[in-house]
Design a protein around this motif. Structure first.
Motif: not given
Length: 342
Positions: A108-111, A113-114, A142-143
């Motif tokens: 989920a890093t830098a995907t 959804d966030w 975040a963010p």
């Protein structure tokens, strides 16, 4: 009952990855993908039950995102407020245990959804929705989490706000959830937690005492789902229990999200959404939870997060979830039943 009013759901769309049954070639691990993510599952469940549903999501244009988009549209979810995101999709690899419970490994890093911004959510708005539902990782990571919180605060001006923390400590530290929970209660009219969520957020605190704390922080209705043990309801401190429905469990993926869909659908059909639940009674909420338990049971009877359609729930009698499993599995194999059977 009246026609259910529109609900807007805000949050993530995740590619759920499962191990496929062993095939002829056993030299590697075969995988299959199903559309998931707590908010997306809830939106699908609502739409399949007949509630007009908008999903505000950031959908990637990659292979996973395109598959998720097709799944949502096939279930009748309105994606007019969704953002076409340049980032990749979030992946959640599920490891299903013997009891049907899933443990997740997230990529989920830098995907997509966030990455919500205030401008994106302001442009989407709440439309004509009587209820706005959010939660899970989009409310904690975040963010974008602060933008989602601000969106819910604005929505309270005219809509009932529903929140499901859906605690995922593999991605978010427990202390983050504990710090944010009082603020979420202040935003929420409806707070739905699982028994496991409650143990994580309030370890050692009896459920009744935890519910009273949530009420004091602002949430009028607290619903604690307990799997096969049923549901505990607390409405302004008045409590009731609803039993579970027996079912042969394939897995429990998406069961809580489907429960939330059933709860909001039934509350909407009762004319209770659109404000601070002023007309809600304990009996009315218990009725909604009995319906929601059936929705969740049917979800447990099929692989992955695949909520039932309204006709399946309507055809199900108490204790007969197993009888509907074959039919539900047939719809799950096709992912979406044809429009004529909604």
């Amino acid at each position: 009952m009246s026609v259910s009013p529109q609900v807007t759901v805000v949050g993530e769309c995740v590619a759920d990855i499962f191990a496929a049954p062993p095939g002829v070639d056993r030299s590697g691990l075969a995988l299959r993908m199903q559309s998931g993510g707590g908010p997306a599952n809830t939106a699908v469940g609502l739409a399949r039950l007949g509630t007009p549903t908008r999903l505000l999501a950031r959908l990637s244009g990659d292979l996973f995102g395109r598959t998720i988009r097709a799944h949502l549209l096939g279930s009748g979810v309105d994606l007019s407020g969704a953002v076409a995101a340049g980032e990749p999709s979030t992946l959640a690899v599920a490891d299903i245990g013997p009891d049907g419970q899933a443990a997740y490994t997230f990529h989920a890093t830098a995907t997509a959804d966030w990455q919500w911004t205030e401008a994106e959510l302001a442009a989407a708005g709440t439309g004509r929705s009587a209820c706005v539902h959010a939660g899970s990782l989009a409310l904690a990571l975040a963010p974008g989490a602060s933008a989602v919180e601000d969106f819910l605060a604005r929505a309270r001006a005219h809509a009932t706000v529903s929140i499901d923390p859906n605690v995922r400590t593999a991605l978010v530290d427990t202390d983050v959830y504990r710090r944010r929970l009082p603020h979420w209660c202040a935003l929420a009219d409806i707070l739905r937690l699982s028994e496991d969520d409650l143990r994580t957020l309030r370890p050692g605190v009896p459920p009744a005492a935890a519910c009273d704390d949530f009420h004091r922080a602002g949430a009028r209705l607290v619903v604690v789902t307990r799997g096969a043990g049923g549901v505990t309801i607390s409405l302004d401190g008045r409590r009731a229990d609803v039993p579970g429905v027996p079912v042969e469990v394939v897995d429990t993926v998406g069961a809580g999200d489907s429960f939330t869909a059933g709860l909001l659908h039934r509350l909407g059909a009762q004319g209770l959404l659109g404000g601070r639940l002023a007309a809600a009674t304990l009996d009315a909420v218990a009725d909604a939870c009995r319906y929601a338990v059936r929705v969740a049971a049917l979800t447990c009877a099929v692989p992955g997060p695949n909520p039932p359609w309204a006709r399946q729930v309507d055809a199900m009698t108490d204790g007969a979830a197993g009888d509907m499993a074959g039919e539900a599995a047939g719809d799950a194999a096709g992912d979406a039943a044809p429009p004529a059977v909604r």
